[in-house]
Scaffold this motif. Structure first.
Motif, PDB file in Angstrom:
ATOM      1  N   VAL A 174       2.154 -31.475 -22.717  1.00 55.93           N
ATOM      2  CA  VAL A 174       1.666 -32.727 -22.102  1.00 55.93           C
ATOM      3  C   VAL A 174       1.323 -32.475 -20.624  1.00 55.93           C
ATOM      4  O   VAL A 174       0.285 -32.918 -20.112  1.00 55.93           O
ATOM      5  CB  VAL A 174       2.741 -33.844 -22.225  1.00 55.93           C
ATOM      6  CG1 VAL A 174       2.292 -35.109 -21.508  1.00 55.93           C
ATOM      7  CG2 VAL A 174       3.034 -34.135 -23.690  1.00 55.93           C
ATOM      8  N   ARG A 175       2.177 -31.700 -19.959  1.00 54.16           N
ATOM      9  CA  ARG A 175       1.957 -31.450 -18.526  1.00 54.16           C
ATOM     10  C   ARG A 175       0.665 -30.667 -18.281  1.00 54.16           C
ATOM     11  O   ARG A 175      -0.085 -30.981 -17.357  1.00 54.16           O
ATOM     12  CB  ARG A 175       3.161 -30.711 -17.926  1.00 54.16           C
ATOM     13  CG  ARG A 175       4.412 -31.596 -17.878  1.00 54.16           C
ATOM     14  CD  ARG A 175       5.539 -30.979 -17.056  1.00 54.16           C
ATOM     15  NE  ARG A 175       6.077 -29.774 -17.645  1.00 54.16           N
ATOM     16  CZ  ARG A 175       5.769 -28.530 -17.283  1.00 54.16           C
ATOM     17  NH1 ARG A 175       4.920 -28.317 -16.279  1.00 54.16           N
ATOM     18  NH2 ARG A 175       6.309 -27.495 -17.881  1.00 54.16           N
ATOM     19  N   ILE A 176       0.398 -29.648 -19.118  1.00 50.82           N
ATOM     20  CA  ILE A 176      -0.820 -28.859 -18.872  1.00 50.82           C
ATOM     21  C   ILE A 176      -2.068 -29.697 -19.158  1.00 50.82           C
ATOM     22  O   ILE A 176      -3.060 -29.602 -18.428  1.00 50.82           O
ATOM     23  CB  ILE A 176      -0.839 -27.502 -19.634  1.00 50.82           C
ATOM     24  CG1 ILE A 176      -2.109 -26.690 -19.326  1.00 50.82           C
ATOM     25  CG2 ILE A 176      -0.681 -27.657 -21.128  1.00 50.82           C
ATOM     26  CD1 ILE A 176      -2.340 -26.344 -17.900  1.00 50.82           C
ATOM     27  N   LEU A 177      -1.995 -30.579 -20.166  1.00 49.03           N
ATOM     28  CA  LEU A 177      -3.162 -31.447 -20.417  1.00 49.03           C
ATOM     29  C   LEU A 177      -3.407 -32.363 -19.216  1.00 49.03           C
ATOM     30  O   LEU A 177      -4.546 -32.544 -18.780  1.00 49.03           O
ATOM     31  CB  LEU A 177      -2.933 -32.287 -21.686  1.00 49.03           C
ATOM     32  CG  LEU A 177      -3.020 -31.516 -23.004  1.00 49.03           C
ATOM     33  CD1 LEU A 177      -2.618 -32.411 -24.169  1.00 49.03           C
ATOM     34  CD2 LEU A 177      -4.421 -30.958 -23.227  1.00 49.03           C
ATOM     35  N   ARG A 178      -2.319 -32.923 -18.667  1.00 47.47           N
ATOM     36  CA  ARG A 178      -2.469 -33.793 -17.483  1.00 47.47           C
ATOM     37  C   ARG A 178      -3.022 -32.995 -16.302  1.00 47.47           C
ATOM     38  O   ARG A 178      -3.849 -33.465 -15.541  1.00 47.47           O
ATOM     39  CB  ARG A 178      -1.110 -34.387 -17.097  1.00 47.47           C
ATOM     40  CG  ARG A 178      -0.597 -35.427 -18.077  1.00 47.47           C
ATOM     41  CD  ARG A 178       0.761 -35.902 -17.612  1.00 47.47           C
ATOM     42  NE  ARG A 178       1.354 -36.889 -18.504  1.00 47.47           N
ATOM     43  CZ  ARG A 178       2.596 -37.334 -18.387  1.00 47.47           C
ATOM     44  NH1 ARG A 178       3.368 -36.880 -17.428  1.00 47.47           N
ATOM     45  NH2 ARG A 178       3.065 -38.233 -19.220  1.00 47.47           N
ATOM     46  N   VAL A 190      -9.394 -30.527 -12.620  1.00 45.28           N
ATOM     47  CA  VAL A 190     -10.842 -30.446 -12.793  1.00 45.28           C
ATOM     48  C   VAL A 190     -11.517 -31.681 -12.194  1.00 45.28           C
ATOM     49  O   VAL A 190     -12.506 -31.571 -11.463  1.00 45.28           O
ATOM     50  CB  VAL A 190     -11.198 -30.263 -14.291  1.00 45.28           C
ATOM     51  CG1 VAL A 190     -12.698 -30.365 -14.516  1.00 45.28           C
ATOM     52  CG2 VAL A 190     -10.675 -28.911 -14.799  1.00 45.28           C
ATOM     53  N   ILE A 191     -10.927 -32.855 -12.439  1.00 48.31           N
ATOM     54  CA  ILE A 191     -11.593 -34.089 -11.971  1.00 48.31           C
ATOM     55  C   ILE A 191     -11.310 -34.358 -10.485  1.00 48.31           C
ATOM     56  O   ILE A 191     -12.212 -34.580  -9.695  1.00 48.31           O
ATOM     57  CB  ILE A 191     -11.183 -35.298 -12.842  1.00 48.31           C
ATOM     58  CG1 ILE A 191     -11.710 -35.102 -14.269  1.00 48.31           C
ATOM     59  CG2 ILE A 191     -11.716 -36.613 -12.260  1.00 48.31           C
ATOM     60  CD1 ILE A 191     -11.201 -36.096 -15.271  1.00 48.31           C
ATOM     61  N   LEU A 201     -12.333 -25.031 -15.093  1.00 49.99           N
ATOM     62  CA  LEU A 201     -11.351 -24.957 -16.179  1.00 49.99           C
ATOM     63  C   LEU A 201     -10.724 -23.561 -16.294  1.00 49.99           C
ATOM     64  O   LEU A 201      -9.510 -23.405 -16.427  1.00 49.99           O
ATOM     65  CB  LEU A 201     -12.008 -25.354 -17.501  1.00 49.99           C
ATOM     66  CG  LEU A 201     -11.104 -25.286 -18.739  1.00 49.99           C
ATOM     67  CD1 LEU A 201      -9.881 -26.186 -18.588  1.00 49.99           C
ATOM     68  CD2 LEU A 201     -11.882 -25.659 -19.997  1.00 49.99           C
ATOM     69  N   GLU A 202     -11.585 -22.522 -16.173  1.00 51.64           N
ATOM     70  CA  GLU A 202     -11.077 -21.150 -16.334  1.00 51.64           C
ATOM     71  C   GLU A 202     -10.034 -20.815 -15.257  1.00 51.64           C
ATOM     72  O   GLU A 202      -9.001 -20.198 -15.535  1.00 51.64           O
ATOM     73  CB  GLU A 202     -12.243 -20.175 -16.263  1.00 51.64           C
ATOM     74  CG  GLU A 202     -11.914 -18.848 -16.920  1.00 51.64           C
ATOM     75  CD  GLU A 202     -13.124 -17.910 -16.938  1.00 51.64           C
ATOM     76  OE1 GLU A 202     -12.908 -16.708 -16.847  1.00 51.64           O
ATOM     77  OE2 GLU A 202     -14.257 -18.421 -17.027  1.00 51.64           O
ATOM     78  N   GLY A 203     -10.300 -21.255 -14.032  1.00 53.31           N
ATOM     79  CA  GLY A 203      -9.364 -21.008 -12.930  1.00 53.31           C
ATOM     80  C   GLY A 203      -8.042 -21.724 -13.158  1.00 53.31           C
ATOM     81  O   GLY A 203      -6.966 -21.183 -12.875  1.00 53.31           O
ATOM     82  N   VAL A 204      -8.114 -22.946 -13.676  1.00 51.27           N
ATOM     83  CA  VAL A 204      -6.897 -23.721 -13.943  1.00 51.27           C
ATOM     84  C   VAL A 204      -6.056 -23.001 -14.999  1.00 51.27           C
ATOM     85  O   VAL A 204      -4.827 -22.872 -14.864  1.00 51.27           O
ATOM     86  CB  VAL A 204      -7.248 -25.155 -14.423  1.00 51.27           C
ATOM     87  CG1 VAL A 204      -5.990 -25.939 -14.770  1.00 51.27           C
ATOM     88  CG2 VAL A 204      -8.059 -25.893 -13.360  1.00 51.27           C
ATOM     89  N   MET A 205      -6.749 -22.486 -16.028  1.00 48.98           N
ATOM     90  CA  MET A 205      -6.020 -21.779 -17.101  1.00 48.98           C
ATOM     91  C   MET A 205      -5.398 -20.490 -16.574  1.00 48.98           C
ATOM     92  O   MET A 205      -4.225 -20.186 -16.852  1.00 48.98           O
ATOM     93  CB  MET A 205      -6.973 -21.468 -18.264  1.00 48.98           C
ATOM     94  CG  MET A 205      -7.343 -22.709 -19.069  1.00 48.98           C
ATOM     95  SD  MET A 205      -8.779 -22.462 -20.118  1.00 48.98           S
ATOM     96  CE  MET A 205      -8.234 -21.185 -21.196  1.00 48.98           C
ATOM     97  N   ASP A 206      -6.152 -19.716 -15.787  1.00 41.73           N
ATOM     98  CA  ASP A 206      -5.615 -18.454 -15.233  1.00 41.73           C
ATOM     99  C   ASP A 206      -4.405 -18.723 -14.350  1.00 41.73           C
ATOM    100  O   ASP A 206      -3.393 -18.023 -14.416  1.00 41.73           O
ATOM    101  CB  ASP A 206      -6.687 -17.739 -14.384  1.00 41.73           C
ATOM    102  CG  ASP A 206      -7.763 -17.123 -15.253  1.00 41.73           C
ATOM    103  OD1 ASP A 206      -7.579 -17.066 -16.493  1.00 41.73           O
ATOM    104  OD2 ASP A 206      -8.821 -16.731 -14.701  1.00 41.73           O
ATOM    105  N   GLN A 207      -4.525 -19.758 -13.484  1.00 35.09           N
ATOM    106  CA  GLN A 207      -3.408 -20.072 -12.582  1.00 35.09           C
ATOM    107  C   GLN A 207      -2.182 -20.513 -13.382  1.00 35.09           C
ATOM    108  O   GLN A 207      -1.052 -20.130 -13.089  1.00 35.09           O
ATOM    109  CB  GLN A 207      -3.820 -21.182 -11.595  1.00 35.09           C
ATOM    110  CG  GLN A 207      -2.765 -21.437 -10.526  1.00 35.09           C
ATOM    111  CD  GLN A 207      -3.052 -22.684  -9.688  1.00 35.09           C
ATOM    112  OE1 GLN A 207      -3.906 -23.502 -10.059  1.00 35.09           O
ATOM    113  NE2 GLN A 207      -2.348 -22.832  -8.576  1.00 35.09           N
TER     114      GLN A 207
END
Ligand SMILES: Nc1ncnc2c1ncn2[C@@H]1O[C@H](COP(=O)(O)OP(=O)(O)O)[C@@H](O)[C@H]1O
Ligand SMILES: O=c1ccn([C@@H]2O[C@H](COP(=O)(O)O)[C@@H](O)[C@H]2O)c(=O)[nH]1
Length: 211
Positions: free
Chosen positions: A136-140, A146-147, A153-159
Protein backbone atom coordinates in the motif's frame (compact mmCIF):
# COMPACT_ATOMS: atom_id res chain seq x y z
CA UNK A 1 9.83 30.89 30.69
CA UNK A 2 9.04 27.22 30.04
CA UNK A 3 6.06 26.31 27.89
CA UNK A 4 4.08 23.30 29.17
CA UNK A 5 3.79 21.26 25.99
CA UNK A 6 2.63 17.80 25.07
CA UNK A 7 5.13 16.47 22.54
CA UNK A 8 4.17 13.67 20.14
CA UNK A 9 6.51 11.81 17.77
CA UNK A 10 4.85 10.15 14.76
CA UNK A 11 6.97 7.66 12.79
CA UNK A 12 6.35 5.05 10.10
CA UNK A 13 7.39 4.10 6.60
CA UNK A 14 7.09 6.29 3.55
CA UNK A 15 3.43 6.56 2.48
CA UNK A 16 2.18 5.11 5.76
CA UNK A 17 -0.04 8.12 6.39
CA UNK A 18 2.03 10.03 9.00
CA UNK A 19 1.46 13.46 7.47
CA UNK A 20 -2.25 12.72 7.02
CA UNK A 21 -2.55 11.81 10.72
CA UNK A 22 -0.57 14.87 11.84
CA UNK A 23 -2.68 17.19 9.63
CA UNK A 24 -5.90 15.63 10.91
CA UNK A 25 -4.75 16.24 14.49
CA UNK A 26 -3.92 19.85 13.67
CA UNK A 27 -7.24 20.40 11.91
CA UNK A 28 -9.16 18.94 14.87
CA UNK A 29 -7.23 20.58 17.71
CA UNK A 30 -6.35 23.83 15.94
CA UNK A 31 -3.81 26.55 16.67
CA UNK A 32 -2.51 24.81 19.79
CA UNK A 33 -0.78 22.23 17.58
CA UNK A 34 2.57 22.90 15.92
CA UNK A 35 3.58 20.38 13.27
CA UNK A 36 7.30 19.81 12.79
CA UNK A 37 8.02 17.65 9.71
CA UNK A 38 11.26 15.72 10.11
CA UNK A 39 11.79 16.26 6.35
CA UNK A 40 12.59 19.90 7.11
CA UNK A 41 15.68 18.69 8.96
CA UNK A 42 17.28 16.90 6.03
CA UNK A 43 20.86 18.16 5.89
CA UNK A 44 21.59 21.16 3.69
CA UNK A 45 23.10 19.73 0.49
CA UNK A 46 23.69 23.02 -1.34
CA UNK A 47 27.36 22.08 -1.78
CA UNK A 48 26.37 19.15 -4.04
CA UNK A 49 25.22 19.42 -7.67
CA UNK A 50 21.69 18.12 -8.49
CA UNK A 51 22.91 14.83 -10.04
CA UNK A 52 24.77 14.00 -6.80
CA UNK A 53 21.82 15.08 -4.62
CA UNK A 54 19.61 12.66 -6.58
CA UNK A 55 21.82 9.76 -5.45
CA UNK A 56 21.81 10.53 -1.71
CA UNK A 57 20.31 7.92 0.60
CA UNK A 58 17.45 9.93 2.13
CA UNK A 59 16.23 7.03 4.22
CA UNK A 60 19.41 6.58 6.28
CA UNK A 61 19.57 8.28 9.71
CA UNK A 62 22.73 10.16 8.63
CA UNK A 63 20.62 12.20 6.16
CA UNK A 64 19.10 14.24 9.01
CA UNK A 65 20.45 17.05 11.19
CA UNK A 66 19.35 15.50 14.48
CA UNK A 67 21.09 18.01 16.77
CA UNK A 68 19.30 20.94 15.15
CA UNK A 69 15.90 19.24 15.48
CA UNK A 70 16.46 18.29 19.15
CA UNK A 71 17.71 21.86 19.84
CA UNK A 72 14.56 23.28 18.23
CA UNK A 73 12.16 21.06 20.19
CA UNK A 74 14.05 21.83 23.42
CA UNK A 75 13.91 25.58 22.66
CA UNK A 76 10.14 25.42 22.05
CA UNK A 77 9.78 23.65 25.41
CA UNK A 78 11.73 26.51 27.04
CA UNK A 79 9.18 28.90 25.55
CA UNK A 80 11.45 30.21 22.79
CA UNK A 81 10.56 30.55 19.10
CA UNK A 82 12.73 28.81 16.48
CA UNK A 83 13.57 29.32 12.81
CA UNK A 84 12.54 26.01 11.22
CA UNK A 85 14.22 25.07 7.91
CA UNK A 86 11.98 24.29 4.91
CA UNK A 87 12.55 21.49 2.40
CA UNK A 88 12.15 21.30 -1.36
CA UNK A 89 11.65 17.66 -2.50
CA UNK A 90 11.89 18.60 -6.16
CA UNK A 91 15.37 20.11 -5.67
CA UNK A 92 16.40 17.51 -3.03
CA UNK A 93 17.54 20.37 -0.86
CA UNK A 94 16.64 22.88 1.82
CA UNK A 95 14.93 26.04 0.72
CA UNK A 96 16.80 29.27 1.50
CA UNK A 97 13.95 30.58 3.67
CA UNK A 98 13.04 29.51 7.21
CA UNK A 99 9.71 29.59 9.03
CA UNK A 100 9.36 31.12 12.49
CA UNK A 101 7.70 28.62 14.84
CA UNK A 102 6.30 29.81 18.16
CA UNK A 103 5.99 27.67 21.33
CA UNK A 104 2.64 25.90 21.61
CA UNK A 105 0.66 23.55 23.82
CA UNK A 106 1.11 20.57 21.48
CA UNK A 107 4.12 19.77 19.30
CA UNK A 108 3.93 17.01 16.68
CA UNK A 109 7.23 15.80 15.19
CA UNK A 110 6.41 13.67 12.17
CA UNK A 111 8.65 11.70 9.80
CA UNK A 112 10.05 8.30 8.82
CA UNK A 113 12.66 8.20 11.61
CA UNK A 114 11.01 10.38 14.29
CA UNK A 115 11.37 7.59 16.86
CA UNK A 116 14.95 6.68 15.90
CA UNK A 117 17.20 9.05 17.84
CA UNK A 118 17.17 8.60 21.61
CA UNK A 119 17.93 12.25 22.57
CA UNK A 120 14.96 13.35 20.49
CA UNK A 121 12.73 10.51 21.70
CA UNK A 122 13.46 11.55 25.30
CA UNK A 123 11.64 14.82 24.57
CA UNK A 124 8.47 13.00 23.45
CA UNK A 125 5.54 12.41 25.80
CA UNK A 126 3.84 10.07 23.34
CA UNK A 127 5.39 7.90 20.62
CA UNK A 128 3.15 6.89 17.70
CA UNK A 129 3.99 4.50 14.84
CA UNK A 130 1.82 4.43 11.73
CA UNK A 131 1.78 0.88 10.41
CA UNK A 132 0.77 0.32 6.79
CA UNK A 133 1.64 -2.64 4.56
CA UNK A 134 4.56 -2.09 2.17
CA UNK A 135 2.47 -2.73 -0.96
CA UNK A 136 0.00 0.00 0.00
CA UNK A 137 2.83 2.38 0.89
CA UNK A 138 4.69 1.95 -2.41
CA UNK A 139 1.47 2.52 -4.39
CA UNK A 140 0.86 5.74 -2.43
CA UNK A 141 4.49 6.77 -2.92
CA UNK A 142 4.47 6.22 -6.68
CA UNK A 143 1.33 8.34 -6.95
CA UNK A 144 2.81 11.12 -4.80
CA UNK A 145 6.34 11.16 -6.22
CA UNK A 146 5.24 11.13 -9.85
CA UNK A 147 2.36 13.60 -9.48
CA UNK A 148 3.52 15.94 -6.67
CA UNK A 149 7.29 15.63 -6.68
CA UNK A 150 7.91 15.55 -10.45
CA UNK A 151 9.72 12.20 -10.54
CA UNK A 152 9.95 9.56 -13.30
CA UNK A 153 8.41 6.15 -12.51
CA UNK A 154 11.69 4.33 -13.20
CA UNK A 155 13.58 6.56 -10.75
CA UNK A 156 10.96 6.01 -8.05
CA UNK A 157 11.25 2.24 -8.51
CA UNK A 158 15.08 2.28 -8.44
CA UNK A 159 15.12 4.45 -5.30
CA UNK A 160 12.54 2.22 -3.60
CA UNK A 161 14.47 -1.00 -4.20
CA UNK A 162 17.94 0.57 -3.72
CA UNK A 163 17.47 2.51 -0.47
CA UNK A 164 13.86 3.08 0.66
CA UNK A 165 12.95 -0.57 1.23
CA UNK A 166 16.25 -1.75 2.79
CA UNK A 167 16.47 1.32 5.07
CA UNK A 168 12.86 0.80 6.11
CA UNK A 169 13.65 -2.75 7.16
CA UNK A 170 16.95 -1.86 8.85
CA UNK A 171 16.11 1.43 10.59
CA UNK A 172 12.47 2.51 10.41
CA UNK A 173 10.42 -0.61 11.14
CA UNK A 174 12.53 -1.47 14.25
CA UNK A 175 11.52 1.89 15.83
CA UNK A 176 8.01 0.45 16.21
CA UNK A 177 9.20 -1.04 19.50
CA UNK A 178 9.34 2.48 20.96
CA UNK A 179 5.70 3.23 20.13
CA UNK A 180 3.04 3.76 22.78
CA UNK A 181 0.37 3.63 20.08
CA UNK A 182 0.31 1.92 16.68
CA UNK A 183 -2.10 3.40 14.14
CA UNK A 184 -3.09 1.10 11.28
CA UNK A 185 -3.22 2.44 7.69
CA UNK A 186 -2.80 6.15 8.47
CA UNK A 187 -6.18 7.85 8.50
CA UNK A 188 -7.85 5.22 10.68
CA UNK A 189 -10.84 7.14 12.04
CA UNK A 190 -11.14 5.37 15.41
CA UNK A 191 -7.41 5.52 16.14
CA UNK A 192 -7.09 9.17 15.14
CA UNK A 193 -10.17 10.11 17.22
CA UNK A 194 -8.60 8.40 20.26
CA UNK A 195 -5.37 10.31 19.69
CA UNK A 196 -7.29 13.60 19.46
CA UNK A 197 -9.15 12.79 22.70
CA UNK A 198 -5.84 12.08 24.43
CA UNK A 199 -4.45 15.43 23.24
CA UNK A 200 -7.52 17.30 24.50
CA UNK A 201 -7.18 15.56 27.89
CA UNK A 202 -3.49 16.54 28.11
CA UNK A 203 -4.32 20.14 27.20
CA UNK A 204 -6.99 20.26 29.94
CA UNK A 205 -4.38 18.97 32.43
CA UNK A 206 -1.94 21.66 31.33
CA UNK A 207 -4.62 24.34 31.82
CA UNK A 208 -5.56 23.01 35.27
CA UNK A 209 -1.90 22.92 36.32
CA UNK A 210 -1.53 26.58 35.28
CA UNK A 211 -4.80 27.72 36.99
N1 LIG B 1 -6.31 5.20 5.82
C1 LIG B 1 -6.06 5.71 4.61
N2 LIG B 1 -6.75 5.28 3.54
C2 LIG B 1 -6.50 5.76 2.30
N3 LIG B 1 -5.55 6.68 2.02
C3 LIG B 1 -4.85 7.16 3.06
C4 LIG B 1 -5.04 6.71 4.40
N4 LIG B 1 -4.16 7.35 5.20
C5 LIG B 1 -3.44 8.18 4.41
N5 LIG B 1 -3.85 8.08 3.13
C6 LIG B 1 -3.32 8.76 1.94
O1 LIG B 1 -2.07 8.17 1.63
C7 LIG B 1 -1.21 9.13 1.04
C8 LIG B 1 0.12 9.12 1.76
O2 LIG B 1 -0.11 9.62 3.07
P1 LIG B 1 0.93 10.59 3.79
O3 LIG B 1 0.30 11.04 5.05
O4 LIG B 1 1.46 11.63 2.86
O5 LIG B 1 2.11 9.52 4.10
P2 LIG B 1 3.50 9.74 4.83
O6 LIG B 1 3.52 11.12 5.42
O7 LIG B 1 3.55 8.68 5.87
O8 LIG B 1 4.53 9.53 3.75
C9 LIG B 1 -1.93 10.46 1.11
O9 LIG B 1 -2.55 10.69 -0.14
C10 LIG B 1 -2.99 10.23 2.18
O10 LIG B 1 -4.12 11.04 2.02
O1 LIG C 1 15.28 14.89 -1.23
C1 LIG C 1 14.60 13.93 -0.84
C2 LIG C 1 14.23 13.77 0.48
C3 LIG C 1 13.46 12.71 0.85
N1 LIG C 1 13.05 11.81 -0.07
C4 LIG C 1 12.19 10.69 0.34
O2 LIG C 1 11.13 11.15 1.16
C5 LIG C 1 10.73 10.12 2.03
C6 LIG C 1 10.26 10.70 3.36
O3 LIG C 1 9.05 11.40 3.20
P1 LIG C 1 7.64 10.68 3.50
O4 LIG C 1 6.66 11.82 3.40
O5 LIG C 1 7.69 10.10 4.86
O6 LIG C 1 7.43 9.65 2.45
C7 LIG C 1 11.92 9.21 2.25
O7 LIG C 1 11.52 7.87 2.09
C8 LIG C 1 12.92 9.64 1.16
O8 LIG C 1 13.26 8.58 0.33
C9 LIG C 1 13.42 11.95 -1.38
O9 LIG C 1 13.06 11.11 -2.24
N2 LIG C 1 14.20 13.00 -1.74
Amino acid sequence: MTQPSFVIGIAGGTGAGKTAVAREVKDAVGEAVTRIPLDNYYRDLSHLPMDEREDVNYDHPSAFEWDLLADHVAALLRGESVEMPQYDFTAHNRKPERLTVEPSAVIVVEGILSLYESDLRDLFDLCVYVQTDADVRILRRIQRDVIDRGRELEGVMDQYLGTVKPMHEQFIEPTKKHADIIIPEGLNRSAVDLLIKKIHAEMREQEEALA
